[in-house]
Structure formats: C-alpha cells, structure tokens
Design an enzyme around this catalytic site. Structure first.
Site, PDB file in Angstrom:
ATOM      1  N   SER A  70       0.798  -1.225   0.000  1.00 11.50           N
ATOM      2  CA  SER A  70       0.000   0.000   0.000  1.00 11.50           C
ATOM      3  C   SER A  70       0.833   1.279   0.000  1.00 11.50           C
ATOM      4  CB  SER A  70      -0.950   0.012   1.199  1.00 11.50           C
ATOM      5  OG  SER A  70      -0.232   0.143   2.407  1.00 11.50           O
ATOM      6  N   LYS A 123       0.737   4.874   6.762  1.00 11.49           N
ATOM      7  CA  LYS A 123       0.141   5.629   5.649  1.00 11.49           C
ATOM      8  C   LYS A 123       0.740   7.031   5.664  1.00 11.49           C
ATOM      9  CE  LYS A 123      -2.848   2.265   4.833  1.00 11.49           C
ATOM     10  NZ  LYS A 123      -2.736   1.382   3.644  1.00 11.49           N
TER      11      LYS A 123
END
Length: 277
Positions: A70, A123
């Site tokens: 990701s 993230k």
C-alpha cells in the site's frame, strides 16, 4: 562436557575455612576486594545497558516490518523500519532535549489501526484537522487547491467512483466499514470531507491498492505511534521465476549453498539505511 565435569569433580576439593594450602602464595592485601569491585562494576554496566536499551525501545524507536504494497514505491514489502516514537510527543519539560514537532501534511506515520488497535498501519498524512478534503479523478484537493504528490503511484487505469471521487462517489463500497460510511455522511459537506479536530485523513502512496481513510475512517491523534525514520533492512520476497527455482538435490552442502546464495540475492542493498521521506 558433563563427563569432563564429573571427572574433574573429585580432584577439586574445597579447603576448610581459614586454612591455607602449603606452599601456596599468600593472597595480596585487598585482592578479594578488587575482585568483588570488578564483579560489581560488570553487573552495573550490564544493568545500565539493559536500562538504556529498554528506554530506547520503549520511548524512542521501535522496529516494524512492511507486509503490504500500500505504500509503494516509498516502502516495499520486506522493508524493515525503525520508527521514531518521540517525533510527535508533547514537548512538556523535555522540549529542549527532544525534537518534538506537530504532524504535518505529507508525513508518513505509523499508527494503531482504529478498527483493530492491536494492528499497526503505515500511511501518509493528507488531511489535517480543519482541512477540507476531496478527490476528483484521482487528484487530491485540499481546501479547494490541488495537492502536489510526487510520492503517489497510480497503477490502475480503471475508474472507481468511491475510490477516485471521494467522498462524492456513490456507495456503499464493499471495502467500506459500516461505521465509517455512516460517519462520513455527517462529516461530508458540498462534496468535501471536513477533518475534525484531533484527527487525520491518511492515504497510501500506492493509491489504487490501499485501504485507507477512504474506506475505514480517520486516524485519531492518540493512535499515532510515530514517524518512520530509516529502513535498516530490506529483503525481496521471492516471486515468479525466483520462487520457482528448485534447490539442487546433490547433498546438504549444495542445498545450503543454494539457500545462502538466494538469501544474498534477495537482499536489497540499495535500500539499506535509507531515510524514509
């Protein structure tokens, strides 16, 4: 080793207390004190090292492994990180010693996953408290202005309304949690998400292959663990032809050599000690 000890045992007899061995040199004055002092110093050094290591691991840095794609290309599967846990700490009385600073837009962060706090995610911070956030045709807009994102990667040419036109896309989406879908309806105004106080909107750099704030919600400030500091080790996951190779069957030595060569070939030397940005 046990037999040797047993054999030596009968020949090593303890001397009665206060008696000396004939012909043996007399111990120098203070020798026993010096030995005791050296032993005490060694114990103190070990304890001090343990205390410092515990302090560093508990309050300063922590190691994490990247298990998903990701955050590619910034972080790859098989990267091992040291995370600076003190980066975003409240200054308090230690402000003059520790390099504390607030979370900034564009910071990669490690945090406890709000849906399951025992898991840790990494993230990038896109929306700060008070920001108006929306995506349109894969472009992120903050407070009405397009955001420059040199770190973002788009791998799919296909269009998906909820993912690529957030929060205006139609829903619900199969990957969206029910609680976030209901909360999103309260936080979205005029096609924009208003980030509430003490919360952050985060996205993965691999924008088309990341389950992030679009799908499960905002990151509370208290969930932030720290900022990725450096990649201290990186190992490529065997895929494709590499994983299909068979080890030679001509003996253990050849198999061990084959495994060692594969290990060396899988190390990403160029990513070692790379600062995460």
């Amino acid at each position: 080793m046990t037999e040797e000890v047993n054999q030596l045992g009968p020949d090593i007899l303890p001397q009665p207390s206060g008696e000396s061995v004939p012909g043996a040199p007399e111990p120098a004055p203070g020798a026993s004190k010096q030995k005791a002092g050296g032993w005490t110093t060694s114990v103190q050094s070990v304890l001090m090292t343990a205390v410092i290591a515990t302090f560093v691991i508990t309050f300063t840095v922590q190691a994490f492994q990247i298990p998903s794609e990701s955050m590619e290309k910034t972080l790859l599967i098989g990267d091992y990180l040291l995370v600076d846990k003190s980066h975003y700490g409240p200054p308090g009385i230690w402000g003059f010693l520790m390099p504390y600073r607030p979370v900034r837009r564009g910071d990669p962060i490690v945090f406890r996953y709000p849906v399951k706090p025992s898991d840790h995610f990494v993230k990038r911070v896109i929306g700060l408290p008070g920001d108006r956030v929306h995506l349109q045709n894969k472009q992120v807009y903050i407070n009405g202005m397009p955001l420059s994102e040199p770190y973002a990667v788009y791998r799919r040419s296909s269009y998906e309304a909820f993912r690529d036109d957030f929060p205006g896309g139609s829903g619900p989406h199969s990957d969206v949690t029910t609680s976030w879908f209901l909360q999103l309806r309260k936080l979205a105004h005029n096609g924009e998400l208003i980030v509430p106080a003490k919360s952050y909107f985060v996205l993965g750099d691999n924008r088309d292959n990341s389950l992030d704030s679009r799908f499960w919600g905002l990151v509370p400030a208290e969930n932030i663990v720290g900022r990725p500091l450096i990649i201290y080790w990186s190992m490529q996951t065997p895929t494709g032809a590499r994983s299909a190779e068979a080890a030679p069957q001509d003996g253990k030595l050849a198999s061990s050599r084959f495994g060692f060569e594969r290990l060396l070939s899988g190390i990403r030397w160029g990513r070692m000690l790379r600062v995460v940005q």
